[in-house]
Design an enzyme around this catalytic site. Structure first.
Site, PDB file in Angstrom:
ATOM      1  N   TYR A 157     -38.433  24.192  10.778  1.00  0.00           N
ATOM      2  CA  TYR A 157     -37.099  23.816  11.249  1.00  0.00           C
ATOM      3  C   TYR A 157     -37.206  23.472  12.727  1.00  0.00           C
ATOM      4  CZ  TYR A 157     -32.432  23.991  13.131  1.00  0.00           C
ATOM      5  OH  TYR A 157     -31.282  23.664  13.794  1.00  0.00           O
TER       6      TYR A 157
ATOM      7  N   GLY B 222       9.684   0.256  -5.678  1.00  0.00           N
ATOM      8  CA  GLY B 222       9.372  -1.035  -6.259  1.00  0.00           C
ATOM      9  C   GLY B 222       8.793  -2.025  -5.282  1.00  0.00           C
TER      10      GLY B 222
ATOM     11  N   ASN C 200      -6.671   1.888 -10.818  1.00  0.00           N
ATOM     12  CA  ASN C 200      -5.599   2.868 -10.979  1.00  0.00           C
ATOM     13  C   ASN C 200      -6.081   4.267 -11.297  1.00  0.00           C
ATOM     14  OD1 ASN C 200      -3.230   1.036 -10.748  1.00  0.00           O
ATOM     15  ND2 ASN C 200      -4.180   0.070 -12.531  1.00  0.00           N
TER      16      ASN C 200
ATOM     17  N   ARG D 102      -2.298   8.321 -11.123  1.00  0.00           N
ATOM     18  CA  ARG D 102      -3.342   8.357 -12.148  1.00  0.00           C
ATOM     19  C   ARG D 102      -4.715   8.691 -11.588  1.00  0.00           C
ATOM     20  NH1 ARG D 102      -2.433   2.871 -15.440  1.00  0.00           N
ATOM     21  NH2 ARG D 102      -1.272   2.270 -13.567  1.00  0.00           N
TER      22      ARG D 102
ATOM     23  N   ASN E  19     -48.700  18.104  17.546  1.00  0.00           N
ATOM     24  CA  ASN E  19     -48.737  18.565  16.160  1.00  0.00           C
ATOM     25  C   ASN E  19     -48.102  19.951  16.097  1.00  0.00           C
ATOM     26  OD1 ASN E  19     -50.205  17.977  13.321  1.00  0.00           O
ATOM     27  ND2 ASN E  19     -50.259  20.166  13.766  1.00  0.00           N
TER      28      ASN E  19
ATOM     29  N   TYR F 105     -30.337  29.048  18.567  1.00  0.00           N
ATOM     30  CA  TYR F 105     -28.976  29.590  18.639  1.00  0.00           C
ATOM     31  C   TYR F 105     -29.038  31.074  18.953  1.00  0.00           C
ATOM     32  CZ  TYR F 105     -24.138  30.458  17.093  1.00  0.00           C
ATOM     33  OH  TYR F 105     -22.813  30.821  17.021  1.00  0.00           O
TER      34      TYR F 105
ATOM     35  N   ALA G  16       0.826  -1.214   0.000  1.00  0.00           N
ATOM     36  CA  ALA G  16       0.000   0.000   0.000  1.00  0.00           C
ATOM     37  C   ALA G  16       0.853   1.254   0.000  1.00  0.00           C
ATOM     38  CB  ALA G  16      -0.931  -0.001   1.216  1.00  0.00           C
ATOM     39  N   ALA G  17       2.041   1.186  -0.608  1.00  0.00           N
ATOM     40  CA  ALA G  17       2.976   2.313  -0.552  1.00  0.00           C
ATOM     41  C   ALA G  17       2.851   3.258  -1.737  1.00  0.00           C
ATOM     42  CB  ALA G  17       4.411   1.790  -0.466  1.00  0.00           C
TER      43      ALA G  17
END
Length: 477
Positions: free
Chosen positions: A369, A81, A231, A16, A380, A390, A10-11
């Site tokens: 809201y 590699g 990729n 791409r 209701n 707020y 996973a290095a």
């Protein structure tokens, strides 16, 4: 069974993908690519699970440890590699480890434990030094070719290093291997970077084994798509479609009605009960759970949301919400995290909720809201209601009791409490607690100024209409 180690590569940077997100962390059916691979690796129950990391190391490492807390992280050095990556992982194994080593890539999410177990079985029955998983492709462009002589594997040649004849070979290397640890320890130090990419290829170990009379086996996978790597974004989208088709088919066979599979997307960790109905344009994400008889959609997105039995959720966006049995939500509702709707409750058209509990049988039908609020049972909430939670610095809670009836266009200025059975009139701004059974109204007498439009807006269509209406009234009288 021999001891087993699994190395996950996973290095890589994944250039791409053209993304600031590491390639192995791009998501597929709700999970990072590497989580799919780690799940398969863990299913083999290895004594050692090792993950080689480098690019965006800390981000990738955190995701790895989330999925596999016991994994050992190996930091690849500046030598590029796969050969160098595996070499460093093998160096980190205990000196007395004598088993087999499975090597997989973190960007191959469809490889499953059946494929790996079959590969291991062949490797051990053949008493091979190395066994690779191959595939036969109509277009092998870009892949390393498996070169055989008299049916035996001789070497693997990367596409960039292959001759014209070698590029005509249809059998490709999938990048998945089983090695004896002795073969790796013996041959990896002799792998060089003398190739077109100036990298230490793990594939060169196969050639070295052949030169030294080692035994190399190869097993073509039955379905080539299982070893396809990801990729770029095109391949990611294709993989997503393939996996989603598999998930949708699974749920259909479990008794879920999915009217339009092409527009329905279901993450891997979603759970659906029998007799659920999913309508077109629906996305079910994360750990969403939908119980028996519920109807979800059309055009609905649920993220980590629970939907109770028999509930109906249409044209809704909900995240981290709980919708009770028999409840109704939408259309055009927005349920933000912390919303809990009780059984047989309703969150209706153009309603937004957040961090609120709405009790059994209670309704917020229209254009409202509701935030940081607790609503009792059987209440209701009138159309156009806002909980003003707020104050510019802190957020406060509103408590609405059971069987409350609130008028249209109310504002509840938190913190405020409306007692059980209370009523509020239309247009009321509630700034003080309302005792149980009380009626709260905002007293503001209506003031009407006759002739204002003709005096203040002369020449307008409104003034002309008013004049015509006055003339008609005089004629009628």
């Amino acid at each position: 069974m021999q001891p087993l180690a699994v190395i996950v590569l996973a290095a890589g940077q994944g250039t791409r993908m053209k993304s600031s997100t590491p390639k192995v962390l791009h998501r597929l059916a709700g999970l990072p690519l590497i989580h799919h691979v780690l799940e398969t690796a863990r299913s083999l129950e290895p004594e050692h699970l090792m993950v080689v990391v480098r690019h965006d190391r800390d981000t990738v490492a955190a995701s790895v440890l989330e999925a596999a807390p016991s994994a050992v992280l190996i930091d690849q050095d500046d030598t590029p590699g796969t050969g160098r990556a595996v070499e460093q992982a093998v160096e980190a194994l205990p000196a007395d480890f004598t088993g087999d080593v499975v090597v997989v890539s973190a960007d191959v999410p469809f490889l499953d434990d059946d494929d790996l177990l079959a590969l291991l079985e062949l490797h051990r029955s053949d008493e091979a030094d190395a066994t690779l998983l191959s595939a036969i492709l109509e277009d092998p462009t870009g892949y390393g070719r498996v070169i055989r002589s008299s049916g035996r594997v001789q070497k693997i040649v990367e596409h960039k290093d292959a001759s014209a004849d070698e590029r005509d070979v249809a059998e490709i290397n999938s990048g998945t291997y089983v090695f004896t640890v002795e073969a790796l320890r013996k041959h990896l130090p002799f792998v060089t970077a003398a190739n077109a990419q100036n990298e230490k290829y793990l594939t060169d170990v196969v050639g070295l084994l052949t030169i030294n009379r080692g035994h190399v086996s190869a097993k073509p996978v039955a379905e080539a798509w299982r070893v396809e790597g990801i990729n770029d974004r095109v391949q990611l989208a294709a993989a997503a479609r393939r996996l989603n088709d598999t998930i949708v088919t699974h749920w259909q066979r479990e008794g879920v009605s999915i009217l339009d599979p092409q527009t329905t997307w279901i993450d891997r960790d979603v759970s659906l009960a029998a007799d659920v109905e999913i309508l077109p344009g629906t996305q079910l994400k994360g750990a969403t759970v939908v119980e028996t008889g519920a109807i979800v959609g059309p055009d609905t997105t649920l993220v980590d949301t629970e939907v109770g039995a028999g509930a109906v959720v249409k044209r809704t966006d909900a995240t981290l919400a709980v919708i009770g049995a028999g409840a109704s939500v939408g259309p055009f509702a927005f349920l933000r995290p912390g919303t809990i709707l009780g059984a047989d409750g309703k969150i209706g058209t153009f309603v937004e909720t957040k961090n609120s509990t709405i009790g059994e049988g209670s309704k917020v039908p229209h254009l409202s809201y509701v935030g940081d609020t607790e609503v009792g049972v059987g209440a209701n909430i009138g159309a156009g209601t806002i909980t003003a939670n707020y104050d510019g610095v802190n957020k406060h809670r509103t408590v609405v009791g059971s069987h409350v009836r609130t008028g249209s266009h109310n504002v509840f200025v938190a913190p405020v409490r409306i007692g059980d059975g209370a009523y509020t009139g239309a247009g009321t701004v509630v700034r003080k607690d309302v005792p149980a059974g009380s009626l709260a109204i905002t007293v503001a007498p209506q003031r009407t100024m006759s002739g204002w439009v003709e005096a203040k807006r002369p020449g307008t269509d409104a003034a002309k209409a008013a004049a015509d209406a006055a003339a008609t009234s005089e004629t009628a009288s």
